[in-house]
Enzyme design. Sequence first.
Site, PDB file in Angstrom:
ATOM      1  N   THR A   1      52.517   5.454  34.447  1.00 19.02           N
ATOM      2  CA  THR A   1      53.963   5.262  34.462  1.00 19.02           C
ATOM      3  C   THR A   1      54.530   5.444  33.060  1.00 19.02           C
ATOM      4  O   THR A   1      53.950   4.992  32.080  1.00 19.02           O
ATOM      5  CB  THR A   1      54.315   3.847  34.965  1.00 19.02           C
ATOM      6  OG1 THR A   1      53.733   3.653  36.254  1.00 19.02           O
ATOM      7  CG2 THR A   1      55.822   3.670  35.084  1.00 19.02           C
TER       8      THR A   1
ATOM      9  N   LEU B   1      53.282  -1.467  31.555  1.00 21.04           N
ATOM     10  CA  LEU B   1      53.496  -0.387  32.505  1.00 21.04           C
ATOM     11  C   LEU B   1      52.129   0.178  32.861  1.00 21.04           C
ATOM     12  O   LEU B   1      51.256   0.291  31.994  1.00 21.04           O
ATOM     13  CB  LEU B   1      54.364   0.726  31.904  1.00 21.04           C
ATOM     14  CG  LEU B   1      55.823   0.395  31.571  1.00 21.04           C
ATOM     15  CD1 LEU B   1      56.487   1.591  30.897  1.00 21.04           C
ATOM     16  CD2 LEU B   1      56.592  -0.015  32.819  1.00 21.04           C
ATOM     17  N   ASP B   2      51.930   0.537  34.113  1.00 15.81           N
ATOM     18  CA  ASP B   2      50.680   1.174  34.502  1.00 15.81           C
ATOM     19  C   ASP B   2      50.443   2.420  33.646  1.00 15.81           C
ATOM     20  O   ASP B   2      51.387   3.070  33.184  1.00 15.81           O
ATOM     21  CB  ASP B   2      50.731   1.599  35.971  1.00 15.81           C
ATOM     22  CG  ASP B   2      50.781   0.411  36.914  1.00 15.81           C
ATOM     23  OD1 ASP B   2      50.428  -0.701  36.494  1.00 15.81           O
ATOM     24  OD2 ASP B   2      51.179   0.614  38.082  1.00 15.81           O
ATOM     25  N   ARG B   3      49.192   2.756  33.475  1.00 12.23           N
ATOM     26  CA  ARG B   3      48.840   3.913  32.643  1.00 12.23           C
ATOM     27  C   ARG B   3      49.616   5.182  33.021  1.00 12.23           C
ATOM     28  O   ARG B   3      50.123   5.882  32.132  1.00 12.23           O
ATOM     29  CB  ARG B   3      47.334   4.161  32.724  1.00 12.23           C
ATOM     30  CG  ARG B   3      46.841   5.263  31.805  1.00 12.23           C
ATOM     31  CD  ARG B   3      45.332   5.345  31.836  1.00 12.23           C
ATOM     32  NE  ARG B   3      44.829   6.178  30.747  1.00 12.23           N
ATOM     33  CZ  ARG B   3      43.575   6.176  30.317  1.00 12.23           C
ATOM     34  NH1 ARG B   3      42.691   5.385  30.880  1.00 12.23           N
ATOM     35  NH2 ARG B   3      43.201   6.948  29.320  1.00 12.23           N
TER      36      ARG B   3
END
Length: 235
Positions: A57, A53-55
């Site tokens: 998110t 997951l993106d930082r």
Amino acid sequence: MFEILYQDNNLIAINKPSGWLVHRSWLDKNESIVVMQTLRDQIGQHVFPVHRLDRPTSGVLLFALSSEVARSLSVQFASKQIEKTYLAIVRGYVNDEAIIDYPLIEELDKIADKFANKNKSAQEAVSFCRGLGKIEVPLKVGKFATARYSLVELKPQTGRKHQLRRHMKHIFHPIIGDSKYGDLHQNRAFTQYFDIKRLMLYASSLKVTHPITHKPIIINAKLEPSWQDILLNFK
């Protein structure tokens, strides 16, 4: 400590907080506190990433507890057998549902991908989007007297980097709090009104076939209190 959403002898899933890197990265080589090492220390054994997951998110993040299980799950992700569901708050009104079929050029990191082919053609990228609720708040943003936002359900059918964030920008409904692809003025207005500053993207559910039992597992994450408070305003 992370909230554990699911755990057995082969898998573990947590509710990842916003702002955490999944593993050490060239994106922030000075960051020493990352999910993998922290979770390893929490449960007392190694964990193996199978997706990311993106930082900014938050939400469901799944790990394998062995390299063999990790390889099996990676095949599922690569062959699009995993069903991922996200919630997002976006600019403007989204009234219906739609398939966003818009190829994306691979985004390369200047350091980590410096030897990668920079002339690749755009890759297939498909996302499902469905409007769930709307709100209008009395804030002047640009030439508009009020600000309008929608709660949407998003399901990526492919796994490109920043796919949902880029797709929502493409259809002119950028995700609120997105500093890279979003609307700066709307982000500021949202922060001012709701007193929350973060990317409003939440990995709410993950459906996967268990690599050992071969039975389907659905892992759901309960919304954070800040999300719950905001969603009370949507109709």
